[in-house]
Design an enzyme around this catalytic site. Structure first.
Site, PDB file in Angstrom:
ATOM      1  NE  ARG A  93       6.913  -1.141  -8.890  1.00 26.15           N
ATOM      2  CZ  ARG A  93       5.773  -0.521  -8.644  1.00 26.15           C
ATOM      3  NH1 ARG A  93       4.711  -0.733  -9.416  1.00 26.15           N
ATOM      4  NH2 ARG A  93       5.667   0.320  -7.633  1.00 26.15           N
ATOM      5  CG  HIS A  94       9.420  -3.691  -5.619  1.00 24.47           C
ATOM      6  ND1 HIS A  94       8.113  -3.408  -5.249  1.00 24.47           N
ATOM      7  CD2 HIS A  94       9.967  -2.497  -5.937  1.00 24.47           C
ATOM      8  CE1 HIS A  94       7.893  -2.119  -5.334  1.00 24.47           C
ATOM      9  NE2 HIS A  94       8.994  -1.520  -5.756  1.00 24.47           N
ATOM     10  N   GLY A  95       7.589  -6.974  -5.947  1.00 25.17           N
ATOM     11  CA  GLY A  95       6.169  -7.265  -5.780  1.00 25.17           C
ATOM     12  C   GLY A  95       5.451  -6.206  -4.963  1.00 25.17           C
ATOM     13  N   GLY A 356      14.452  -4.830  -9.605  1.00 26.96           N
ATOM     14  CA  GLY A 356      14.588  -3.398  -9.357  1.00 26.96           C
ATOM     15  C   GLY A 356      13.243  -2.766  -9.080  1.00 26.96           C
ATOM     16  N   GLY A 399       5.290  -6.087  -9.579  1.00 23.05           N
ATOM     17  CA  GLY A 399       5.702  -7.350 -10.195  1.00 23.05           C
ATOM     18  C   GLY A 399       5.924  -7.270 -11.694  1.00 23.05           C
TER      19      GLY A 399
END
Length: 475
Positions: A93-95, A356, A399
């Site tokens: 997962r994005h930060g 993602g 994250g």
């Protein structure tokens, strides 16, 4: 938009819509514990209840002290001797990100109400009126500087944990959703690895792959019957109007000296999430936090988890079934690595990292049966779910990462043990359902999930029914 014929049908029909799945195996207790963080950033006592807006450090508290620490269980992989990692497949997962434009608008509405002259005589309202509204709609969910740091540090920790795979000149396949925060997260992850790894081709290249990272957008059945169907969220709506949220609403209204009619669950939730954003983005305890007690935070966490459960988790079968395209892609690459190893060929894709969203990871973990409670999360069972497994902040904080590692092992009793797999969620080993162990032969893992691998076809799963049925009956 489709609606249910009556609100009273929400509970029974929604539960009936859930397809049976294997019960989730218990996770190691370390993965379920929320250890205390440094007092400076948790003075409000709320940081464990921010759901999908939680900092990554909430699930790995040791990173507060040392951002490159591999944690207390780093050496406890329990791998047999003579096992060499062949391939690592990570879905991230994005930060840490800024709020969305919609959340910023709602916060602006609430903040403007506190700027009225009448509010100046109310201490809590006066303090929040003095708070500078620094969020602008142009920030709309973009990656925060802390989010870049999240990804760079994760890359360095993974490289330290699997040095053979991240060695110089190994090929890295890097993919991302088309969202700006994911592309920036992928670039930050790449930077964290330094210049030694080859990307194959263009050094800065990140493949955009929404069919895998945003499969939910491409699933017509999910979009029509869950995403755009207000009735699908009836448990969430019922909880917003229920007694637990009612108490929180009255308390916040009282603290702000506002008529309770001027507030609703969405405005109270945005105040709570502003507390979470200030902690995640700036590492400060915001004055917005002072509106809430730990008990309030538990109620608001449950509201967040209800939405995740019914929209991305076990609430409806299509939520997880839509992710079978990603699940199968993971195993296709693992299969290819096994075939190349058996033929004594170099592994063509030793490192595959894809960036993602929480909405990418949560359905995938549900498809695999992780964090499933015996009883569904509903508007009327808040107290019974106090010790639930499904807590989105522990599963998909900023994250978050799910990592599959394929090993080739020698000097073993049988050829079936030659290829073995481990899975890590947020850098902690996951126990497999079929064995309750943290290592599995690849053959056993494929056998356990053979139904999904053979029978979950994205096109068929996601096709809208041609006959005119109600949304809930179809779900």
């Amino acid at each position: 938009r489709r609606r249910l014929s009556s609100a009273s049908s929400c509970g029974s029909r929604a539960v009936a819509a859930m397809a049976p799945r294997r019960a989730a195996a218990p996770l190691p207790s370390a993965a379920l514990l929320l250890l205390p963080l440094l007092a400076a950033v948790t003075s409000a006592g709320l940081s464990g209840y921010f759901g999908t807006k939680s900092r990554y450090e909430e699930v790995n508290p040791h990173l507060v002290r040392d951002p490159l620490s591999l944690g207390p269980a780093a050496g406890a992989s329990r791998l047999p001797a003579a096992c060499t990692p062949l391939q690592l497949r990570a879905v991230l997962r994005h930060g840490t990100r800024y709020p969305t434009a919609g959340q910023i608008r709602r916060l602006g509405q609430l903040h403007s109400r506190l700027l009225r002259p009448a509010a100046s005589s109310c201490p809590a309202a006066a303090e929040l009126a003095a708070w500078q509204m620094w969020y602008e709609e142009s920030l709309d969910g973009r990656l925060a500087p802390q989010g870049r740091r999240d990804m760079e540090l994760l890359a360095r920790r993974l490289a330290a944990r699997f040095p053979a795979l991240f060695a110089a000149r190994r090929r890295l396949l890097l993919a991302s959703s088309s969202k700006h925060r994911c592309l920036q997260s992928a670039a930050a992850f790449r930077r964290g690895l330094g210049p030694s790894l080859s990307l194959g081709g263009d050094e800065g290249e990140v493949e955009v792959n929404d069919s895998l990272m945003r499969f939910f957008d491409h699933c017509a059945k999910f979009v029509a019957l869950v995403e755009e169907n207000e009735a699908a969220m009836c448990q969430v709506d019922a909880f917003k109007e229920g007694p637990e949220m009612g108490k929180v609403l009255e308390k916040v209204a009282s603290n702000l000296c506002l008529p309770v009619e001027e507030l609703n669950a969405d405005l109270v939730q945005v105040a709570f999430l502003t507390c979470s954003y200030e902690l995640a983005i700036k590492n400060v305890t915001s004055p917005w936090c002072s509106l809430f007690s730990e008990e309030d935070a538990k109620v608001l966490e449950y509201l967040n988890d209800l939405k995740q459960y019914w929209k991305r988790g076990y609430g409806y079968d299509i939520n997880s079934r839509s992710s079978c395209i990603l699940f199968q892609d993971i195993f296709q690459h693992l299969d290819k690595a096994v075939e190349e190893s058996k033929s004594s060929k170099p592994i063509s894709s030793p490192l595959i990292v894809q960036v993602g969203h929480a909405e990418t990871l949560q359905p995938l973990l549900a498809l695999m049966g992780f964090f499933k409670d015996d009883e569904p999360l509903k508007a009327n069972n808040y107290k019974r779910q106090m010790h639930r497994k499904f807590r989105s902040g522990r599963i998909v904080p900023y994250g978050a990462n799910l990592v599959f590692v394929l090993y080739h092992c020698e000097q073993l009793k049988s050829s079936a043990e030659e290829y073995q797999v481990q899975m890590l969620l947020n850098e902690k080993l996951l126990s497999f359902h079929h064995s309750n162990e943290t290592i599995s032969t690849y053959a056993d893992l494929k056998d356990y999930y053979q139904d999904i691998l053979k029978n979950c076809h994205f096109k068929e799963e996601c096709e809208l029914p041609k006959i005119n049925v109600t949304a809930v009956d179809e779900l």
